[in-house]
Write a protein that holds these residues in place. Structure first.
Motif, short mmCIF file in Angstrom:
data_model
loop_
_atom_site.label_atom_id
_atom_site.label_comp_id
_atom_site.label_asym_id
_atom_site.label_seq_id
_atom_site.Cartn_x
_atom_site.Cartn_y
_atom_site.Cartn_z
N SER A 948 0.86 -1.19 0.00
CA SER A 948 0.00 0.00 0.00
C SER A 948 0.89 1.22 0.00
O SER A 948 1.76 1.37 0.85
CB SER A 948 -0.90 0.00 1.24
OG SER A 948 -1.70 1.16 1.27
N ARG A 949 0.67 2.10 -0.96
CA ARG A 949 1.59 3.23 -1.12
C ARG A 949 0.87 4.41 -1.75
O ARG A 949 -0.27 4.29 -2.24
CB ARG A 949 2.77 2.82 -1.99
CG ARG A 949 2.35 2.40 -3.41
CD ARG A 949 3.50 1.84 -4.24
NE ARG A 949 3.98 0.55 -3.77
CZ ARG A 949 4.69 -0.28 -4.53
NH1 ARG A 949 4.98 0.05 -5.78
NH2 ARG A 949 5.11 -1.43 -4.05
N THR A 950 1.54 5.53 -1.75
CA THR A 950 1.03 6.74 -2.40
C THR A 950 1.87 7.03 -3.63
O THR A 950 3.10 7.07 -3.54
CB THR A 950 1.10 7.94 -1.44
OG1 THR A 950 0.30 7.66 -0.29
CG2 THR A 950 0.59 9.20 -2.11
N ALA A 951 1.21 7.19 -4.77
CA ALA A 951 1.95 7.41 -6.01
C ALA A 951 1.04 8.09 -7.03
O ALA A 951 -0.17 8.20 -6.84
CB ALA A 951 2.49 6.09 -6.57
N SER A 952 1.66 8.53 -8.13
CA SER A 952 0.94 9.16 -9.23
C SER A 952 1.15 8.34 -10.50
O SER A 952 2.24 7.80 -10.73
CB SER A 952 1.44 10.60 -9.43
OG SER A 952 0.78 11.20 -10.52
N LEU A 961 -10.51 5.36 -18.29
CA LEU A 961 -9.45 6.13 -17.66
C LEU A 961 -8.34 6.53 -18.62
O LEU A 961 -7.26 6.91 -18.18
CB LEU A 961 -8.84 5.34 -16.49
CG LEU A 961 -9.80 4.93 -15.38
CD1 LEU A 961 -9.07 4.14 -14.30
CD2 LEU A 961 -10.45 6.17 -14.75
N LYS A 962 -8.54 6.45 -19.91
CA LYS A 962 -7.47 6.76 -20.85
C LYS A 962 -6.99 8.19 -20.67
O LYS A 962 -7.80 9.13 -20.62
CB LYS A 962 -7.96 6.54 -22.29
CG LYS A 962 -6.84 6.75 -23.31
CD LYS A 962 -7.30 6.50 -24.73
CE LYS A 962 -6.14 6.67 -25.71
NZ LYS A 962 -6.55 6.46 -27.10
N GLU A 963 -5.69 8.32 -20.55
CA GLU A 963 -5.00 9.59 -20.38
C GLU A 963 -5.37 10.30 -19.09
O GLU A 963 -5.02 11.47 -18.89
CB GLU A 963 -5.26 10.52 -21.57
CG GLU A 963 -4.74 9.97 -22.89
CD GLU A 963 -4.99 10.92 -24.04
OE1 GLU A 963 -5.64 11.95 -23.82
OE2 GLU A 963 -4.54 10.63 -25.16
N ALA A 964 -6.07 9.62 -18.20
CA ALA A 964 -6.37 10.21 -16.89
C ALA A 964 -5.19 9.98 -15.96
O ALA A 964 -4.46 9.00 -16.07
CB ALA A 964 -7.64 9.59 -16.30
N THR A 965 -5.00 10.91 -15.04
CA THR A 965 -3.91 10.84 -14.08
C THR A 965 -4.47 10.66 -12.69
O THR A 965 -5.35 11.43 -12.26
CB THR A 965 -3.05 12.11 -14.13
OG1 THR A 965 -2.50 12.26 -15.44
CG2 THR A 965 -1.92 12.05 -13.11
N TYR A 966 -3.98 9.62 -12.02
CA TYR A 966 -4.41 9.36 -10.65
C TYR A 966 -3.27 9.62 -9.70
O TYR A 966 -2.13 9.20 -9.94
CB TYR A 966 -4.89 7.91 -10.50
CG TYR A 966 -5.16 7.53 -9.05
CD1 TYR A 966 -6.31 7.94 -8.40
CD2 TYR A 966 -4.23 6.76 -8.34
CE1 TYR A 966 -6.56 7.60 -7.09
CE2 TYR A 966 -4.47 6.42 -7.01
CZ TYR A 966 -5.63 6.84 -6.39
OH TYR A 966 -5.86 6.51 -5.07
N GLU A 967 -3.56 10.29 -8.62
CA GLU A 967 -2.56 10.54 -7.58
C GLU A 967 -3.20 10.26 -6.23
O GLU A 967 -4.18 10.90 -5.86
CB GLU A 967 -2.08 11.99 -7.64
CG GLU A 967 -0.98 12.29 -6.63
CD GLU A 967 -0.41 13.69 -6.80
OE1 GLU A 967 0.47 14.07 -6.01
OE2 GLU A 967 -0.86 14.39 -7.73
N GLY A 968 -2.66 9.29 -5.54
CA GLY A 968 -3.23 8.91 -4.25
C GLY A 968 -2.71 7.56 -3.79
O GLY A 968 -1.61 7.13 -4.15
N ARG A 969 -3.54 6.89 -3.02
CA ARG A 969 -3.16 5.61 -2.44
C ARG A 969 -3.40 4.46 -3.42
O ARG A 969 -4.37 4.47 -4.19
CB ARG A 969 -3.96 5.36 -1.16
CG ARG A 969 -3.71 6.37 -0.06
CD ARG A 969 -2.30 6.31 0.46
NE ARG A 969 -1.98 5.03 1.07
CZ ARG A 969 -0.78 4.66 1.47
NH1 ARG A 969 0.24 5.50 1.33
NH2 ARG A 969 -0.57 3.48 2.01
#
Length: 1593
Positions: A948-952, A961-969
């Protein structure tokens, strides 16, 4: 003090000589009371004394202008503060015979912007003048103050235009950090050697100095034009602007008027220095145009000879702007300028001869421009008056100037830890020998900054009798003043500006002292032990006897006599200085010299000297690299094209880091030198307590260096370096200390830039050497050992980083070129790669090529010409159990792909697994650039990074989700936990995720391109869709607040459309089905003033319903296709009623009966819209003329054609059951319901932890109490019943509990239905039935939660032992008048106290409207009867006289005092009972109101018993008249409404008890027709009595 006091220099008045030491105090009179200041430092001159206080202020006393005081009478006996230096931080003071020196820290950035000065502060004359002389104008800035004081530091600001980042606009300002490069090669931000890489203290430079004597300063006027000083002195200087030309048009007009040869073509760029710098090199193409611009720029400072002289011009800078860079330095410009002929050579010779005679006191004089020049410039007409030498100098070819100031913020001295290098030298006093250093022999009454020493990093000053010395951080010595005996160390005699003393290469001076005619220098040589140099007058042999004295305990003195005759013109080494030991400082005075040396105990002193000498040597080397290598390379015009923008940016960053490291080293060297002179203590070593500053600086420098190396920066820098340094770069080889034979240029550059890292090992070695001087168990040893370990560890780390950079660089050389450009990043380092087939892809094609490359930030999968990058932050790897299969597999999980890698052996598998895990762990910790190579990880490092980690991550595959950016857990490759998801089209989701999908509470923003606004949702999500409660704000302005399912509005919800001032505002609240209004709902059309309450289907009114309007119309009946269609009932405000068929809204069509308000009715066929004229075919009836029984047959009963109360708001109750885990009403497990309640409370509390302001403190306490689940299984006792009741009260108090949410929603829908247009008296029965329906359905939920609770009407046995329970406030819900076997359980008794107070306002409004007529009649009767006195009213009501009070308490009782009841007494009888009954309007529930009635009866009984003085048992005949009196006196306006509410909602179990009887009594008093009949009879009687009385009179 003691000694000669003839000039007051000992600070004691009345004594010419002070024979014994006598204290002198610095008393600060500005404080209250005056305080005595501690003194840090003293300096003594021939007739004056200076002291430096602890506040870093200078105090002076004695005689002469060298005091720097505004004193008119000498001597000055008491120490006085030198006001001119107040506010500055003075570091050191020194005294000559008749002059003074001060070393001052530069002002900080906050002191940069100060208003300019246009007049001299002493004589009040203009600093800049303009003389109109025939056909030309002469501009002069040659002001000379007759008082001997010229411009101060404030005037110096006028010499430069508005500040430019990275440039220095005042000598008083520190060098500011800068990321930009400028075209001003003479920027003070760069050290003086930047202009010429070969500049140095060599004699060959002297011939160059004359050509560069003109600085940014103000120079004296020409002797040939004395009128320039006085003829036109009306000018003034305005405030500094960003533009150099305040009024361009005025300047152009003025030029045109002055000369036929107009200059209007001169381009004047607004914005001044800022806007001219980037394109200065290409502004002009011809010399004549250049001169035009020059003249125009000078004239722009005059502007129509206005009253104020504008911002002073630096001619050197202005000509640098406008002269072409290609003009020959040898005077090629002068040959082409009209009006400049062959006489230019003579003029140059004459002007050069003026060097050394006069110099600017406000100019920025560089060391190679030490001599000044009187400056004069004429406008068209006499162009020859422009100095040809100035033109020649301005025409030199130049390169870009780059300010190598520390990058990324302030230098470490901002932390006030290390000593400053940004210093100024100030001088004042007599200057006949040039000892003030201002370029002239004038005296100065006030301290004045020596501009030529700015940015020279002076760290120490000394003053002889008539000469001055300054030592810089680079171990250079500047000297000026009298050179009669060679005491200056160079051949100039005398020198009015500071010049470098001539010393051999490698001699680094770090202490200096001056005597009467000699100078003593303490320096580093080739050995560790310091050496001493001497320059100046030699004492003749035999004139004095030499004395020698060895040092004593710790310290000692050494005094020598020079035996040679004459003087030494240059510093010479004293050969016997090696016998003196470790000299820490030297002193000179008169004709004597003193050296202070230390005893070298345990080698400690030697180690300190070695550390300081090594740091000084290292700083000098770094300065040489910076000025001779880095700056020339950065100034090359071809650098950008050779390197490219990315690599050039990396080089600039590297240069900035190098400059920061260089500056830090210089500060540390100055600190170590000061420590040698004073403390000589290990505790004062800053490198111990502040090692982090050094470690961070080296770490950041090496990171920048590695980035530049990885990007092949040194290879790209090879060609520019060869062009600049030539093919045999001896300078590079010497500075880089490269020992290889025939190294390449790239190797030399690499060695040069990695040179600073070698010094780290030197730190460690010297600190360890210092540590050996102490006991192992001592704290000093431990501190030194710890610091040594830190530097050694950093040394190893930086070596590893260098290997990684070199490993990565060689890898890119062999990597395919096409992919190199996209994959090579400055911070990216190679860890391992699978070119040896050690790692392959499972199930890969037979002919496929799979190359895996592990970097410190990504895993790259390369295939032929394509590749894919997997960021390590979102990469999970786990070994696949072999299970005797012989396959060494690794499962790699990424957000969008999962694949298996096969290793060639178990060893390779372990190697790759460890490498990937280590790289992932370091990438997550932010140490990706410090990643270790394979196998170099420490044993203490974690084997596996967290799952379990935090990353982008940015998704690339097709899909939602194409070309979408996720930042979180994240969790195992899936977004899990809190995070932010952003799409390229602007959609943003912020909230909880589960298994890769939006799940939980979140916010969603979606742009609406049509309306150019955003849709906004806030609420619950499930499986990536809106699911649960939420609020959706549409871009159109609509707001939906309610339930969602699968991304659609589903369940109960409210939709607000528009606002009150829009075209179609409306509100709908009700049930939704798959995004459509379906089921029961209420629609309030604010525009039409109508409210619909009924059934819906697919957004249309369909089924039965009720419509009320703001005009009082009421309709109930059938709807079809959103229209009134079918059977219905229509009532108007005047009770006119139609019951029959409808075909459209308010349109009658078919059979029906129309009943008038008076009872007449029409029966037949009707057609037409209501209110616009009806067509009727039928019969007209008047019931009272015929059979009265027919009246009943036409009485309309409302409520038959509307929605049943049990069918309303089913979705609200379904949601509550769903929250409890039940599929439908009562279908579920009790334990699961309680579990869901606990989860709901816990989840809600977690959500509001981030915003605690949502909950009040009491609300928070309520939540905490609800976390304790009450006992819900087992027999119900009275105690448990009260516990359940309290739990329900708390649960309904918070919307976070399912029951609380239910109650809150019911209150909202109830108010929505019956407020506003819905406040129609015809809706009262429906409103009452709706509340009863609420009670029944909520009670069903309560019985589900508490299954042992008896059903409606059940009994709970009441314990006989505990009688106190009967006295509790809630006991009013049960009969109190007689003991009962138990309590009757009812929904109204349990839930009405919770629900009714929230619904009371709209409900009571309906009661008031319904009983309006009856209450009006009653109120009229009450008002008239209350006009009567108490006794008259009692008599009228038939109250027996024995119940009439005789005495009543006074309004302000005192000691039981009472007053007698008279015939005129009013509102006094039974007052307490009246006040009690009035409280019925302040209560809500029927039980509370009945309690008020009971208390009223008790008050009446108590008063009667006190009157009769005996127990009394009421009969109804006796009680009723008295109670009627109390009711009338209570003046209850809506008593009929109160009675109806109690009757409708009263608990059935109390109807036949004591409360029931009392309520019946109250009801009779309100509806007693006999009362009204007697009231009217009473009025007739009073009228007759009045007539009789009038007749008798």
């Amino acid at each position: 003090m003691w000694g000669d006091n003839g000039a007051g220099q000992c600070g004691l008045s009345g004594l010419s000589t002070v024979p014994n030491p006598t204290p002198v105090a610095l008393v600060d009179s500005d404080t209250s009371p005056p305080q005595t200041l501690p003194v840090l430092e003293l300096a003594c001159g021939e007739k004056h004394t200076l002291a430096l206080s602890v506040q870093r202020e200078v105090w002076a006393w004695g005689s002469g202008c060298q005091l720097g005081l505004n004193a008119s009478v000498f001597p000055v006996w008491k120490p006085q503060k030198v006001e001119h230096l107040v506010g500055r931080c003075v570091l050191q003071v020194a005294c000559g015979a008749s002059h003074s020196l001060a070393l001052v820290r530069c002002l900080g950035p906050q002191d940069i912007h100060r208003p300019p000065v246009d007049k001299c502060r002493q004589c009040n004359q203009l600093l800049y003048t303009m003389t109109d002389k025939e056909d030309h104008v002469i501009i002069s800035d040659s002001h000379y103050c007759p008082l001997g004081v010229e411009l101060t530091e404030d005037e110096g600001m006028l010499e430069a235009p508005a500040p430019t980042p990275g440039l220095k606009t005042s000598p008083s300002e520190p060098v500011l950090p800068s990321h930009t490069s400028t075209t001003n090669s003479d920027s003070p931000a760069a050290p003086s050697k930047s202009a010429d890489p070969s500049s140095g203290p060599s004699p060959t430079q002297d011939s160059e100095k004359g050509e560069s004597a003109l600085a940014n300063g103000v120079l004296p006027s020409s002797d040939s034009d004395p009128a320039a000083q006085t003829k036109d002195g009306s000018g003034a200087v305005s405030v500094v602007k960003s533009s150099l030309y305040p009024d361009e048009q005025a300047v152009k007009d003025y030029l045109k008027k002055l000369s036929d040869n107009t200059q209007t073509d001169a381009k004047m760029t607004a914005g001044g220095l800022h806007s001219l710098l980037p394109s200065a090199g290409g502004l002009t193409s011809t010399p004549s145009s250049t001169l035009n611009h020059l003249v125009a720029s000078c004239a722009s400072a005059v502007g129509e000879r206005v009253a104020s002289t504008y911002e002073a011009l630096s001619l050197k800078k202005m000509m640098n702007f406008y002269l072409p860079s290609g003009v020959s330095r040898s005077g090629g410009l002068a040959g082409t300028v009209p009006g400049v002929g062959d006489n230019t050579t003579e003029r140059v010779r004459q002007e050069d001869s003026m060097q050394g005679k006069k110099s600017s006191s406000t100019g920025d004089i560089r060391e190679e421009e030490a001599e000044g020049l009187r400056r004069r410039l004429s406008l068209p007409g006499l162009l020859s008056q422009v100095s040809p030498r100035l033109l020649r100098k301005a025409g030199r070819p130049r390169m870009r100037a780059v300010a190598l100031t520390p990058l990324g913020g302030a230098v470490p001295e901002a932390q006030e830890v290390l000593p400053t290098l940004q210093t100024e030298v100030w001088s004042w006093g007599h200057g006949e020998h040039g000892q003030l250093g201002h370029g002239d022999n004038l005296a100065r009454l006030q301290p004045l900054c020596i501009k030529s020493l700015n940015n020279k990093e002076v760290v120490r000053v000394a003053a002889g009798a008539h000469h001055s010395l300054a030592v810089t951080a680079q171990s250079q010595v500047f000297s000026w003043g009298s050179n009669s005996s060679g005491q200056l160390g160079h051949m100039e005699s005398p020198s009015t500006v500071p010049r470098l003393a001539k010393l051999s290469d490698g001699i680094r001076v770090w202490d200096v002292s001056a005597g009467e005619r000699h100078t003593l220098l303490l320096a580093d040589g080739d050995c560790i032990q310091p050496i001493i140099y001497y320059s100046g007058q030699q004492v003749k042999e035999g004139e004095e006897e030499s004395q020698a004295k060895e040092p004593g305990q710790g310290e000692g003195g050494e005094e020598e006599e020079e035996r040679a005759g004459g003087y030494t013109p240059q510093p010479v080494l004293l050969p016997f200085c090696m016998n003196l030991g470790y000299v820490s400082s030297v002193f000179a005075g008169g004709r004597r010299c003193v050296a202070l040396s230390d005893r070298n105990v345990m080698g400690f002193i030697a180690s300190l000297h070695e550390l300081a000498a090594a740091e000084r040597k290292f700083y000098c080397k770094l300065c040489n690299v910076k000025t001779q290598i880095i700056r020339p390379l950065l100034e090359l015009e071809s650098l950008s094209s050779a390197l490219g923008q990315v690599t050039l940016g990396l080089l600039q960053t590297l240069a900035g880091r190098f400059s920061l490291l260089c500056h830090l080293t210089g500060q540390h060297a100055a600190s170590l030198t000061a420590n040698l002179r004073r403390g000589r203590d290990v505790k004062s070593l800053l490198i111990l307590d502040h090692a982090g500053i050094f470690l961070d600086s080296y770490n950041e420098y090496c990171s920048s260096l590695g980035n530049f190396q990885v990007m092949a920066g040194f290879q790209a820098l090879t060609k520019p370096s060869l062009d600049f340094f030539g093919k045999s770069p001896e300078l590079l080889q010497r500075l880089s200390e490269c020992s290889e034979e025939n190294p390449t240029m790239a190797d030399l550059l690499v060695a040069l830039f990695y040179l600073p890292t070698r010094h780290l090992h030197e730190y460690g070695r010297l600190l360890l050497k210092l540590a050996t001087c102490f006991e192992v168990c001592s704290n000093d040893y431990q501190k030194l050992q710890d610091s040594c370990s830190k530097f050694e560890a950093l040394t190893l780390k930086l070596k590893r980083k260098r290997k990684e950079a070199e490993y990565t660089f060689h890898f890119w050389k062999s990597f395919p070129g096409k992919m190199t450009d996209s994959l090579r990043k400055p911070h990216r380092r190679l860890i391992c790669e699978s070119s040896n087939k050690a790692l392959t892809l499972q199930n890969a094609g037979r002919f496929s090529v799979n190359w895996f490359i592990l970097f410190n930030d990504a895993l790259v999968h390369a295939q032929f010409s394509t590749h894919h990058v997997f960021p390590l932050a979102t990469l999970w790897v786990e070994p696949i159990p072999e299970e005797n299969t012989g396959i060494h597999g690794l499962k790699v999980i990424t957000p969008e792909e999962t694949f298996t890698l096969l290793a060639s052996s178990a060893m390779e598998k372990t190697k790759w697994l460890r490498s990937i895990n280590q790289a992932v762990d370091q990438a997550l910790s932010g140490a990706g650039q410090d990643s270790t190579s394979v196998g170099s990880g420490s044993s203490g490092q974690k084997l596996e990074p967290p799952t379990s980690r935090t990353a982008s991550y940015t998704f690339y595959k097709d899909g939602r989700l194409k070309e979408a950016t996720y930042e979180g857990r994240w969790l195992n490759g899936k977004p899990n936990g809190r995070g932010v998801l952003k799409w390229p089209d602007g959609r943003i989701y912020t909230g909880e995720f589960k298994n890769g999908l939006e799940d939980g509470f979140g916010e969603f923003v979606a742009p609406n391109k049509t309306l150019n606004k955003n849709d906004h949702y806030q609420g619950q999500w499930k499986d990536g869709k809106m699911h649960g409660l939420g609020t959706y704000r549409y871009a159109s302005g609509e707001v939906y607040d309610g339930s969602f399912q699968d991304g659609m509005r589903h369940g109960h919800g409210m939709l607000r459309s528009g606002k009150l001032n829009t075209s179609s505002p409306s509100v709908f609240i009700g049930q939704w089905l798959q995004d459509k209004k379906t089921g029961y709902g209420v629609f309030d059309d604010i525009t039409k003033g109508e409210k619909y309450m009924g059934m819906w289907q697919d957004h249309l009114r369909q089924g039965t319903g009720v419509v009320v309007t703001q005009f009082g119309l009421y309709y109930e009946g059938a709807f079809k296709d959103n229209k009134m269609m079918g059977t219905g009932i229509l009532l108007s405000e005047d009770d006119t009623t139609y019951e029959g068929e409808f075909s459209d809204d308010w349109t009658l069509n078919g059979k029906g009966v129309l009943t008038m308000a008076n009872g007449d009715y029409l029966e037949g066929s009707f057609g037409g819209e209501w209110g616009t004229g009806l067509k009727v075919t039928g019969s007209y009836f008047k019931p009272h003329l015929f059979d009265t029984d027919k009246d009943k047959t036409h009485t309309v009963k409302l409520g038959r054609l509307c929605v049943c109360a049990e069918d309303k708001w089913q979705a609200v109750f379904e949601e509550c059951w769903s929250q409890l885990g039940c599929e439908s009403s009562g279908q579920g497990e009790n334990w699961k319901a309680w579990e869901n309640i606990a989860v709901a409370l816990t989840t809600s509390r977690r959500q509001i932890q981030d915003s605690p302001e949502i909950l009040s403190r009491s609300h928070s306490r309520t939540l905490e109490s609800l976390e304790v689940i009450p006992q819900h299984v087992g027999p119900i006792t009275m105690e448990r019943y009260h516990t359940i009741r309290l739990y329900l009260i708390k649960a309904c108090d918070t919307p976070l509990h399912p029951l609380g949410r239910l109650v809150e929603t019911l209150v909202a829908v109830y108010r929505m239905t019956y407020v506003g247009v819905g406040a129609n008296r015809r809706l009262l029965p429906q409103a009452v039935n709706e509340i009863k329906s609420y009670l029944n359905r909520i009670f069903q939920i309560v019985r589900f939660l508490f299954p042992d609770l008896p059903e409606e009407g059940g009994l709970i046995p009441e314990p006989t032992a505990n009688a106190e329970d009967k006295k509790e406030p809630d006991a009013t819900d049960a009969p109190l008048e007689s003991p009962k076997p138990g309590r009757v359980v009812s929904s109204s008794a349990l839930l009405l106290p919770v629900l009714l107070p929230r619904l009371y306002p709209p409900l009571f409004t309906l009661y008031a409207l319904d009983k309006e007529r009856e209450d009006d009649v009653y109120w009229e009767c009450v008002l008239r009867l209350n006009k009567q006195p108490d006794l008259a009213l009692l008599a009228f009501l038939g109250v027996q006289q024995k119940f009439w009070p005789v005495n009543v308490p006074v309004s302000v009782p005192a000691a039981g005092e009472k007053q007698q009841v008279l015939s005129s007494t009013k509102d006094a009888c039974f007052a307490s009972a009246v006040e009690t009954l009035q409280q019925i309007s302040t209560t809500f529930t029927p039980s509370d109101k009945l309690q008020v009635i009971q208390l009223t009866f008790e008050e009446i009984t108590q008063e009667v018993q006190s009157l009769l003085k005996q127990d009394f048992l009421w009969s109804m005949d006796d009680l009723f008249p008295v109670f009627l009196y109390v009711v009338l006196r209570a003046r209850i306006r809506n008593l009929g409404s109160e009675v109806s509410l109690i009757e409708d909602l009263m608990d059935p179990c109390v109807q036949h008890g004591e409360h029931g009887i009392m309520f019946t009594t109250l009801k009779v008093t309100h509806t007693d027709k006999a009362l009204f009949h007697r009231f009217h009879s009473f009025l007739s009687f009073l009228r007759k009595e009045l007539i009789c009385n009038c007749i008798s009179l």
